[in-house]
Motif scaffolding. Structure first.
Motif, PDB file in Angstrom:
ATOM      1  N   ALA A   1       2.512   1.673  -3.392  1.00  0.00           N
ATOM      2  CA  ALA A   1       1.488   2.073  -4.362  1.00  0.00           C
ATOM      3  C   ALA A   1       1.143   3.553  -4.198  1.00  0.00           C
ATOM      4  CB  ALA A   1       0.242   1.209  -4.208  1.00  0.00           C
ATOM      5  N   LEU A   2       1.014   4.000  -2.980  1.00  0.00           N
ATOM      6  CA  LEU A   2       0.712   5.407  -2.714  1.00  0.00           C
ATOM      7  C   LEU A   2       1.831   6.310  -3.226  1.00  0.00           C
ATOM      8  CD1 LEU A   2      -1.290   7.359  -1.369  1.00  0.00           C
ATOM      9  CD2 LEU A   2       0.007   7.073   0.743  1.00  0.00           C
TER      10      LEU A   2
ATOM     11  N   SER B   1      -3.972   0.051 -12.087  1.00  0.00           N
ATOM     12  CA  SER B   1      -3.671   1.274 -12.841  1.00  0.00           C
ATOM     13  C   SER B   1      -2.199   1.671 -12.743  1.00  0.00           C
ATOM     14  CB  SER B   1      -4.549   2.425 -12.369  1.00  0.00           C
ATOM     15  OG  SER B   1      -4.279   2.724 -11.009  1.00  0.00           O
ATOM     16  N   LEU B   2      -1.476   1.088 -11.784  1.00  0.00           N
ATOM     17  CA  LEU B   2      -0.052   1.411 -11.608  1.00  0.00           C
ATOM     18  C   LEU B   2       0.874   0.437 -12.326  1.00  0.00           C
ATOM     19  CD1 LEU B   2       0.056   2.411  -7.838  1.00  0.00           C
ATOM     20  CD2 LEU B   2       0.222   3.912  -9.835  1.00  0.00           C
TER      21      LEU B   2
ATOM     22  N   ARG C   1       1.746   6.424  -6.989  1.00  0.00           N
ATOM     23  CA  ARG C   1       0.569   7.146  -7.464  1.00  0.00           C
ATOM     24  C   ARG C   1       0.826   8.648  -7.525  1.00  0.00           C
ATOM     25  NH1 ARG C   1      -3.774   5.137  -3.916  1.00  0.00           N
ATOM     26  NH2 ARG C   1      -3.555   3.138  -4.915  1.00  0.00           N
TER      27      ARG C   1
ATOM     28  N   VAL D   1       2.082  -4.908  -6.201  1.00  0.00           N
ATOM     29  CA  VAL D   1       1.576  -3.544  -6.386  1.00  0.00           C
ATOM     30  C   VAL D   1       0.625  -3.508  -7.579  1.00  0.00           C
ATOM     31  CG1 VAL D   1       2.212  -1.173  -7.013  1.00  0.00           C
ATOM     32  CG2 VAL D   1       3.523  -2.387  -5.270  1.00  0.00           C
TER      33      VAL D   1
ATOM     34  N   ASN E   1       0.821  -1.215   0.000  1.00  0.00           N
ATOM     35  CA  ASN E   1       0.000   0.000   0.000  1.00  0.00           C
ATOM     36  C   ASN E   1       0.852   1.260   0.000  1.00  0.00           C
ATOM     37  OD1 ASN E   1      -2.461  -1.343  -0.002  1.00  0.00           O
ATOM     38  ND2 ASN E   1      -2.546  -1.440   2.224  1.00  0.00           N
TER      39      ASN E   1
ATOM     40  N   ASN F   1      -1.121  -5.996  -8.823  1.00  0.00           N
ATOM     41  CA  ASN F   1      -2.348  -6.706  -8.462  1.00  0.00           C
ATOM     42  C   ASN F   1      -3.232  -5.854  -7.563  1.00  0.00           C
ATOM     43  OD1 ASN F   1      -1.837  -9.043  -9.893  1.00  0.00           O
ATOM     44  ND2 ASN F   1      -0.917 -10.103  -8.166  1.00  0.00           N
ATOM     45  N   HIS F   2      -2.599  -5.144  -6.646  1.00  0.00           N
ATOM     46  CA  HIS F   2      -3.330  -4.308  -5.687  1.00  0.00           C
ATOM     47  C   HIS F   2      -3.927  -3.070  -6.371  1.00  0.00           C
ATOM     48  CE1 HIS F   2      -4.373  -2.466  -1.899  1.00  0.00           C
ATOM     49  NE2 HIS F   2      -3.640  -1.411  -2.188  1.00  0.00           N
ATOM     50  N   THR F   3      -3.144  -2.472  -7.263  1.00  0.00           N
ATOM     51  CA  THR F   3      -3.567  -1.257  -7.960  1.00  0.00           C
ATOM     52  C   THR F   3      -3.226  -1.403  -9.440  1.00  0.00           C
ATOM     53  OG1 THR F   3      -2.917  -0.066  -5.948  1.00  0.00           O
ATOM     54  CG2 THR F   3      -3.466   1.278  -7.862  1.00  0.00           C
TER      55      THR F   3
END
Length: 99
Positions: free
Chosen positions: A14-15, A69-70, A18, A63, A11, A65-67
């Motif tokens: 990913a943040l 769009s990234l 982003r 990352v 997380n 899989n979690h997000t």
């Protein structure tokens, strides 16, 4: 190994990815920092370069899989991290496969 990657680390990375205002260098530093945290939790019985390569790829997968769009950003950041830091190791793997 991928089960040992904490969701809070995924997380956090990913943040950071982003954030469009962060430079490529800052993103590589963020990835390197996450990898250092993961390396401390793994026993030293595996070669450090091999462990870093595997963990970098697994972290990128987590990352993405979690997000989803990234995906492009995490892929580019991972490749940009691997090139200067693990290029010699990857080349040695390739040479060993050709032998």
């Amino acid at each position: 190994m991928d089960r040992s990657i904490p969701l809070d680390l995924v997380n956090c990375l990913a943040l950071q990815l982003r954030n469009a205002g962060r430079s490529d260098k800052d993103r590589r530093k963020d990835l390197a920092s996450a990898l250092e945290q993961l390396l401390q939790a793994h026993p030293p019985d595996m070669d450090k370069e091999k462990t870093m390569l595997v963990l970098a790829l697994l972290l990128a997968k987590e990352v993405a899989n979690h997000t989803p769009s990234l995906l492009r950003d995490v892929f580019r950041t991972t490749v940009n991290f691997i090139n200067p830091n693990l290029r010699a190791y990857v080349r040695s793997l390739t040479r060993n496969e050709l032998d």
